[in-house]
Design a protein around this motif. Structure first.
Motif, PDB file in Angstrom:
ATOM      1  N   LEU A   1       0.819  -1.204   0.000  1.00  0.00           N
ATOM      2  CA  LEU A   1       0.000   0.000   0.000  1.00  0.00           C
ATOM      3  C   LEU A   1       0.859   1.263   0.000  1.00  0.00           C
ATOM      4  O   LEU A   1       0.586   2.216  -0.744  1.00  0.00           O
ATOM      5  CB  LEU A   1      -0.920   0.007   1.227  1.00  0.00           C
ATOM      6  CG  LEU A   1      -1.939   1.142   1.303  1.00  0.00           C
ATOM      7  CD1 LEU A   1      -3.014   0.968   0.234  1.00  0.00           C
ATOM      8  CD2 LEU A   1      -2.576   1.211   2.687  1.00  0.00           C
TER       9      LEU A   1
ATOM     10  N   ARG B   1       0.460   1.560  -6.223  1.00  0.00           N
ATOM     11  CA  ARG B   1      -0.510   2.614  -5.909  1.00  0.00           C
ATOM     12  C   ARG B   1       0.010   3.502  -4.783  1.00  0.00           C
ATOM     13  O   ARG B   1      -0.756   4.110  -4.037  1.00  0.00           O
ATOM     14  CB  ARG B   1      -1.861   2.005  -5.504  1.00  0.00           C
ATOM     15  CG  ARG B   1      -2.591   1.326  -6.642  1.00  0.00           C
ATOM     16  CD  ARG B   1      -3.991   0.900  -6.229  1.00  0.00           C
ATOM     17  NE  ARG B   1      -4.886   2.038  -6.030  1.00  0.00           N
ATOM     18  CZ  ARG B   1      -5.390   2.403  -4.862  1.00  0.00           C
ATOM     19  NH1 ARG B   1      -5.048   1.763  -3.760  1.00  0.00           N
ATOM     20  NH2 ARG B   1      -6.219   3.429  -4.780  1.00  0.00           N
ATOM     21  N   GLU B   2       1.335   3.560  -4.660  1.00  0.00           N
ATOM     22  CA  GLU B   2       1.918   4.336  -3.562  1.00  0.00           C
ATOM     23  C   GLU B   2       1.417   5.783  -3.619  1.00  0.00           C
ATOM     24  O   GLU B   2       1.190   6.336  -4.696  1.00  0.00           O
ATOM     25  CB  GLU B   2       3.444   4.261  -3.604  1.00  0.00           C
ATOM     26  CG  GLU B   2       4.092   4.681  -4.921  1.00  0.00           C
ATOM     27  CD  GLU B   2       4.347   6.171  -4.979  1.00  0.00           C
ATOM     28  OE1 GLU B   2       4.304   6.834  -3.930  1.00  0.00           O
ATOM     29  OE2 GLU B   2       4.573   6.679  -6.078  1.00  0.00           O
ATOM     30  N   PRO B   3       1.247   6.391  -2.450  1.00  0.00           N
ATOM     31  CA  PRO B   3       0.573   7.692  -2.392  1.00  0.00           C
ATOM     32  C   PRO B   3       1.453   8.900  -2.695  1.00  0.00           C
ATOM     33  O   PRO B   3       0.927   9.983  -2.931  1.00  0.00           O
ATOM     34  CB  PRO B   3       0.086   7.743  -0.944  1.00  0.00           C
ATOM     35  CG  PRO B   3       1.104   6.926  -0.190  1.00  0.00           C
ATOM     36  CD  PRO B   3       1.513   5.826  -1.119  1.00  0.00           C
TER      37      PRO B   3
ATOM     38  N   LEU C   1      -4.553  11.953  -2.150  1.00  0.00           N
ATOM     39  CA  LEU C   1      -4.241  10.534  -2.055  1.00  0.00           C
ATOM     40  C   LEU C   1      -5.004   9.761  -3.125  1.00  0.00           C
ATOM     41  O   LEU C   1      -6.061  10.207  -3.585  1.00  0.00           O
ATOM     42  CB  LEU C   1      -4.619  10.004  -0.670  1.00  0.00           C
ATOM     43  CG  LEU C   1      -3.763  10.512   0.493  1.00  0.00           C
ATOM     44  CD1 LEU C   1      -4.465  10.246   1.822  1.00  0.00           C
ATOM     45  CD2 LEU C   1      -2.393   9.855   0.474  1.00  0.00           C
TER      46      LEU C   1
ATOM     47  N   ARG D   1      -8.228   1.978   2.987  1.00  0.00           N
ATOM     48  CA  ARG D   1      -7.476   0.723   3.071  1.00  0.00           C
ATOM     49  C   ARG D   1      -6.414   0.796   4.168  1.00  0.00           C
ATOM     50  O   ARG D   1      -6.199  -0.171   4.902  1.00  0.00           O
ATOM     51  CB  ARG D   1      -6.805   0.435   1.718  1.00  0.00           C
ATOM     52  CG  ARG D   1      -5.964  -0.837   1.677  1.00  0.00           C
ATOM     53  CD  ARG D   1      -6.762  -2.055   2.071  1.00  0.00           C
ATOM     54  NE  ARG D   1      -5.969  -3.283   1.951  1.00  0.00           N
ATOM     55  CZ  ARG D   1      -6.242  -4.408   2.605  1.00  0.00           C
ATOM     56  NH1 ARG D   1      -7.305  -4.478   3.418  1.00  0.00           N
ATOM     57  NH2 ARG D   1      -5.479  -5.468   2.442  1.00  0.00           N
ATOM     58  N   TYR D   2      -5.785   1.951   4.312  1.00  0.00           N
ATOM     59  CA  TYR D   2      -4.783   2.130   5.364  1.00  0.00           C
ATOM     60  C   TYR D   2      -5.414   1.935   6.736  1.00  0.00           C
ATOM     61  O   TYR D   2      -4.859   1.227   7.594  1.00  0.00           O
ATOM     62  CB  TYR D   2      -4.157   3.515   5.259  1.00  0.00           C
ATOM     63  CG  TYR D   2      -3.084   3.780   6.289  1.00  0.00           C
ATOM     64  CD1 TYR D   2      -1.774   3.327   6.102  1.00  0.00           C
ATOM     65  CD2 TYR D   2      -3.373   4.475   7.467  1.00  0.00           C
ATOM     66  CE1 TYR D   2      -0.788   3.561   7.048  1.00  0.00           C
ATOM     67  CE2 TYR D   2      -2.390   4.721   8.417  1.00  0.00           C
ATOM     68  CZ  TYR D   2      -1.110   4.257   8.201  1.00  0.00           C
ATOM     69  OH  TYR D   2      -0.144   4.489   9.150  1.00  0.00           O
TER      70      TYR D   2
ATOM     71  N   TRP E   1      -7.387   5.050  -0.821  1.00  0.00           N
ATOM     72  CA  TRP E   1      -6.122   4.708  -0.158  1.00  0.00           C
ATOM     73  C   TRP E   1      -6.239   4.799   1.360  1.00  0.00           C
ATOM     74  O   TRP E   1      -5.846   3.883   2.077  1.00  0.00           O
ATOM     75  CB  TRP E   1      -5.008   5.635  -0.638  1.00  0.00           C
ATOM     76  CG  TRP E   1      -3.640   5.166  -0.235  1.00  0.00           C
ATOM     77  CD1 TRP E   1      -2.798   4.389  -0.978  1.00  0.00           C
ATOM     78  CD2 TRP E   1      -2.955   5.425   1.006  1.00  0.00           C
ATOM     79  NE1 TRP E   1      -1.628   4.142  -0.285  1.00  0.00           N
ATOM     80  CE2 TRP E   1      -1.705   4.765   0.941  1.00  0.00           C
ATOM     81  CE3 TRP E   1      -3.276   6.141   2.155  1.00  0.00           C
ATOM     82  CZ2 TRP E   1      -0.778   4.799   1.981  1.00  0.00           C
ATOM     83  CZ3 TRP E   1      -2.363   6.174   3.206  1.00  0.00           C
ATOM     84  CH2 TRP E   1      -1.126   5.517   3.112  1.00  0.00           C
ATOM     85  N   SER E   2      -6.762   5.895   1.871  1.00  0.00           N
ATOM     86  CA  SER E   2      -6.830   6.061   3.323  1.00  0.00           C
ATOM     87  C   SER E   2      -7.762   5.037   3.956  1.00  0.00           C
ATOM     88  O   SER E   2      -7.490   4.541   5.057  1.00  0.00           O
ATOM     89  CB  SER E   2      -7.266   7.483   3.689  1.00  0.00           C
ATOM     90  OG  SER E   2      -8.541   7.778   3.169  1.00  0.00           O
TER      91      SER E   2
END
Length: 273
Positions: free
Chosen positions: A16, A21-23, A33, A40-41, A37-38
């Protein structure tokens, strides 16, 4: 079972934070982002909590993913802003929540491990790190003494070098050591560059004030030094703020120290990465 789950979580977090798909690219090119993404984090962080609380050692790469998300993603976003782009309240609050949630996980883990009470289990180099960072030899006691700060920094670097010799080749590190180095690298940097007062005007923008209050109460009960609670509260309540060029929250109500402080950030980050 816990170890197996930690390995799986480590792999998922690495993918992640550092994968396709790095932010970072999205923040620096679009000021936001990646979609989802957030969410999933936070899913991975929630899944990790129960394992991390009961594990005395963490995969170092897992910690680095959390450390990077908390402290470096807001800094990468500031690169976008510095290029002349408009600040997005949504992105800034999203990054602030990522940082705040991660930091609370770190502190709760440190309190859960209670390493500061069971000092007889620590090696001499571990005791020294604890004393220099969180104990009686923390530099906040000598923050107006250039010679004292110079001596503290030299001793810290020596301690970090010894830790590198001990743990440098290990995939897993004592969790409290990783969290303590994280504290020195960012929290103490803020305290040494700003005049931290006994009270301040900040309150969290998130619906998390009760979490922060509870955590700080535990800190005050288990650590003898009031400055630790004050500094931790200040950091947690400022995660939504803009950051300066070194990744520290910009808190306008706090004036800079008159002294020029030589940061220990580089030494800490070299050891971590």
């Amino acid at each position: 079972m816990v170890l197996k789950k930690l390995v799986q979580l480590n792999d998922s977090l690495e993918t992640l934070v550092w994968g396709t798909r790095e932010p970072v690219t999205s923040l620096m090119e679009k000021g936001q982002l990646p979609a989802g993404w957030s969410e999933r984090y936070f899913q991975l962080l929630t899944a990790a909590e129960s394992c991390l609380f009961v594990s005395n050692t963490w995969p170092k790469r897992l910690f680095l993913s959390l450390h990077f998300a908390s402290c470096y993603l807001p800094l990468r976003y500031e690169v976008w802003i510095a290029a002349g782009n408009c600040r997005s309240l949504q992105t800034q609050q999203e990054l602030g929540e990522i940082s705040r949630t991660t930091e609370i996980l770190f502190w709760n883990t440190l309190l859960e491990h209670r390493c500061f009470i069971e000092c007889e289990t620590l090696t001499e180099e571990q005791k020294r790190l604890f004393g220099l960072a969180l104990g009686d030899d923390c530099p906040l006691h000598v923050s107006n003494n250039p010679d004292g700060l110079k001596d503290w920094r030299a001793e810290l670097i020596s301690c970090l070098q010894q830790l590198e010799q001990t743990y440098g080749d290990s995939a897993d590190w004592p969790a409290w050591i990783l969290i303590t180095i994280h504290f020195v690298s960012f929290y103490l940097d803020l305290a040494l560059k700003k005049r931290i007062r006994q009270s301040h005007e900040l309150h969290s923008d998130f619906q998390s004030q009760s979490q922060i209050d509870h955590l700080c109460k535990r800190l005050s009960e288990q650590f003898p030094h009031q400055w630790l609670e004050l500094l931790t509260r200040l950091w947690l309540e400022s995660t939504h703020c803009s950051r300066d060029a070194s990744g520290l929250p910009l808190i306008k109500s706090l004036p800079r120290q008159a002294l020029t402080i030589t940061s220990s950030r580089t030494s800490c980050e070299v050891l971590l990465f």
